[in-house]
Design an enzyme around this catalytic site. Structure first.
Site, PDB file in Angstrom:
ATOM      1  N   CYS A  61      42.634  36.897  31.742  1.00 56.51           N
ATOM      2  CA  CYS A  61      41.700  37.008  30.619  1.00 56.51           C
ATOM      3  C   CYS A  61      40.489  37.853  31.033  1.00 56.51           C
ATOM      4  CB  CYS A  61      41.237  35.621  30.190  1.00 56.51           C
ATOM      5  SG  CYS A  61      40.261  34.799  31.467  1.00 56.51           S
ATOM      6  N   ALA A  64      38.599  36.612  33.974  1.00 57.16           N
ATOM      7  CA  ALA A  64      39.284  36.938  35.229  1.00 57.16           C
ATOM      8  C   ALA A  64      38.957  38.374  35.653  1.00 57.16           C
ATOM      9  CB  ALA A  64      40.796  36.768  35.069  1.00 57.16           C
ATOM     10  N   ARG A  95      41.621  35.337  44.704  1.00 54.26           N
ATOM     11  CA  ARG A  95      41.726  36.759  45.018  1.00 54.26           C
ATOM     12  C   ARG A  95      41.185  36.985  46.421  1.00 54.26           C
ATOM     13  NH1 ARG A  95      38.764  41.339  43.132  1.00 54.26           N
ATOM     14  NH2 ARG A  95      40.025  43.170  42.632  1.00 54.26           N
ATOM     15  N   HIS A 194      37.153  43.989  32.934  1.00 51.34           N
ATOM     16  CA  HIS A 194      36.705  45.087  33.803  1.00 51.34           C
ATOM     17  C   HIS A 194      35.652  45.919  33.074  1.00 51.34           C
ATOM     18  CE1 HIS A 194      41.160  45.080  35.315  1.00 51.34           C
ATOM     19  NE2 HIS A 194      40.457  44.184  35.965  1.00 51.34           N
TER      20      HIS A 194
END
Ligand code: CFM
Length: 479
Positions: A61, A64, A95, A194
């Site tokens: 999502c 994230a 991550r 992003h």
């Protein structure tokens, strides 16, 4: 056997999709195509649209994409997962962005900070709690250089004014407090996260600090998140070329690096998907040129080094050639050792957006062949680039469902599947060698000169492990 012809691939796609109701099959067909690198309309794979409800997707999502991917690795800031406890807790440390520093003193990457919303915060609003959380952070961690507020879904739904809280708290604490509206319901995947994260950097951080020293060789390493040490491996190459890496975006990066990057002579972008936005911003605002490069595998490394050097003077070009010369025996040694063990092995990939394309060359350097490739959240510009790296007829699948990926694997019979942890055990149960291409299966780095040796070894131990000898793939006893 050779890769399928486009007609064979299309027949395979049709067969797999025929299990769906016609409406679903028609919609999914737009996302799955035989590669046509010379296609007049560019790559025709449909992408970056909503996953179909009712079928399994492995996408993440917006939260994230912002907290996990872009902001999370900035090590000297505290990143608050703002909202209920689950988003931060279940994504905690998943991550592998490595970072130097002392945990809890000048490095906060391994922590999970949350405002831990309760029912009363949803009903009455959580702005006061957020302000209190920021103050607590400043007291407990006096060396933290800033705070980012990573919004989870409820924040946007209840209409909290995190901008106002961030402005007031930033003044009071005398440090950057960055509100990021990366609520998970926005967009169709982590990709929008992003973008939102880049925009927050653009609006609040970029260009806010001057540097005392500048050289003609200053570059920023952008879109390298130091998964398993990747950014360190990349940085070594750039330094061997005589360049001065003044910022790492954002693996093992610091707030100051983001603030002062606008002085660099060239932005070098590895993950185009997640950070092309900030490159175009810097180009517009500061006239900073940028270029894409690829540090996976000798062919792409050498090609990229020469392309980077072409932006600089002869001194850099000479150092670059000397560096390439010094790497060559090592590359040869790795290839001589592993290529005979990996030659003509066939690979299927499904990763986020950049890596499927960027790792093709590294596999090919080892004599391996990509027979199917897909992305979770790539856009058209990614597929257009990816298409050019592959032969005709290779199957391209966008945001595939679990069913589609399994069925393609059953039919194409790859020697190796590369995807994520959610896929891994499915393929192990099919007796297929598998590598996690997000986390590098807790190995790495895979970028750079050192990384290539690790990559080659890992592909070898996956494929040639004696573990597989007692197993038979289901199709081998089909008769
Ligand atoms: Fe870029 Fe990435 Fe990727 Fe990505 Fe990611 Fe990742 Fe990835 Mo997992 S930033 S697009 S959102 S290269 S976390 S380091 S491996 S899906 S292909």
């Amino acid at each position: 056997p050779p890769v399928q012809t486009p007609a064979q691939t299309q027949a395979m796609i049709d067969e797999v999709l025929s299990a769906y109701p016609p409406k679903v099959a028609k919609a999914r067909a737009k996302h799955i195509k035989p590669n046509d690198p010379e296609g007049s309309k560019g790559c025709e794979v449909k992408s970056n649209i909503k996953s179909r409800p009712g079928v399994m997707t492995i996408r993440g999502c917006a939260y994230a994409g912002s907290k996990g991917v872009v902001w999370g690795p900035i090590k000297d800031m505290v990143h608050i997962s703002h909202g209920p406890v689950g988003c931060g807790q279940y994504s905690w440390a998943s991550r592998r962005n490595y970072s130097r520093g002392t945990c809890g003193v000048d490095n906060f990457v391994t922590f999970q900070f949350t405002s831990d919303f309760q029912e009363r915060d949803i009903v009455f609003g959580g702005d006061k709690k957020l302000a209190a959380t920021c103050k607590e952070i400043a007291e407990l961690f006096p060396l933290a250089k800033g705070i980012s507020i990573q919004s989870e879904c409820p924040i946007g739904l209840i209409g909290d004014d995190i901008d106002a809280v961030a402005r007031a708290t930033s003044k009071e604490l005398d440090m950057p407090v960055v509100p990021v509206k990366c609520e998970g319901f926005r967009g169709v995947s982590q990709s929008l996260g992003h973008h939102v994260a880049n925009d927050a950097i653009r609006d609040i951080v970029l260009g806010t600090r001057e540097t005392t020293k500048q050289t003609p060789y200053d570059v920023a390493l952008i879109g390298d998140y130091n998964i398993g040490g990747d950014a360190w491996a990349s940085r070594r190459i750039l330094e061997n070329m005589g360049l001065r890496v003044v910022a790492q975006w954002s693996g093992d990066g610091t707030l100051n690096e983001l603030c002062s990057s606008h002085h660099v002579k060239l932005n070098l972008i590895h993950c185009y998907r997640s950070m092309n936005y900030i490159c175009t911003t810097m180009e517009e605002r500061f006239g900073t040129p940028w270029m894409e490069f690829n540090f996976f595998g000798p062919t792409k490394i050498v090609e990229s080094m020469r392309k980077i050097a072409s932006y600089f003077d002869d001194a850099i070009k000479e150092k670059t050639e000397a560096a390439i010369k010094s790497y060559q025996p090592f590359f040869d040694q790795v290839i001589n050792e592993y290529r005979p063990r990996l030659e003509s092995k066939r690979v299927m990939l499904l990763v986020g957006a950049l890596r499927p394309r960027h790792t093709i060359g590294a596999y090919e350097d080892l004599g391996m062949e990509i027979i199917g490739i897909g992305c979770e959240f790539a856009h058209k510009d990614d597929y257009t680039r990816t298409s050019l790296e592959l032969g005709e007829g290779v199957v391209l699948y966008d945001d595939p469902t679990a069913y589609e990926l399994e069925e393609f694997a059953r039919r194409l019979k790859p020697d190796l599947m590369g995807a994520g942890v959610k896929e891994k055990y499915v393929f192990h149960k099919m007796a297929l060698p598998f590598r996690q291409m997000h986390s590098w299966d807790y190995s790495g780095p895979y970028h750079g000169v050192d990384g290539f040796a690790v990559f080659a070894r890992d592909m070898d131990i996956a494929i040639n492990s004696p573990t597989w000898n007692p197993f038979q793939a289901p199709w081998s006893n089909a008769a």
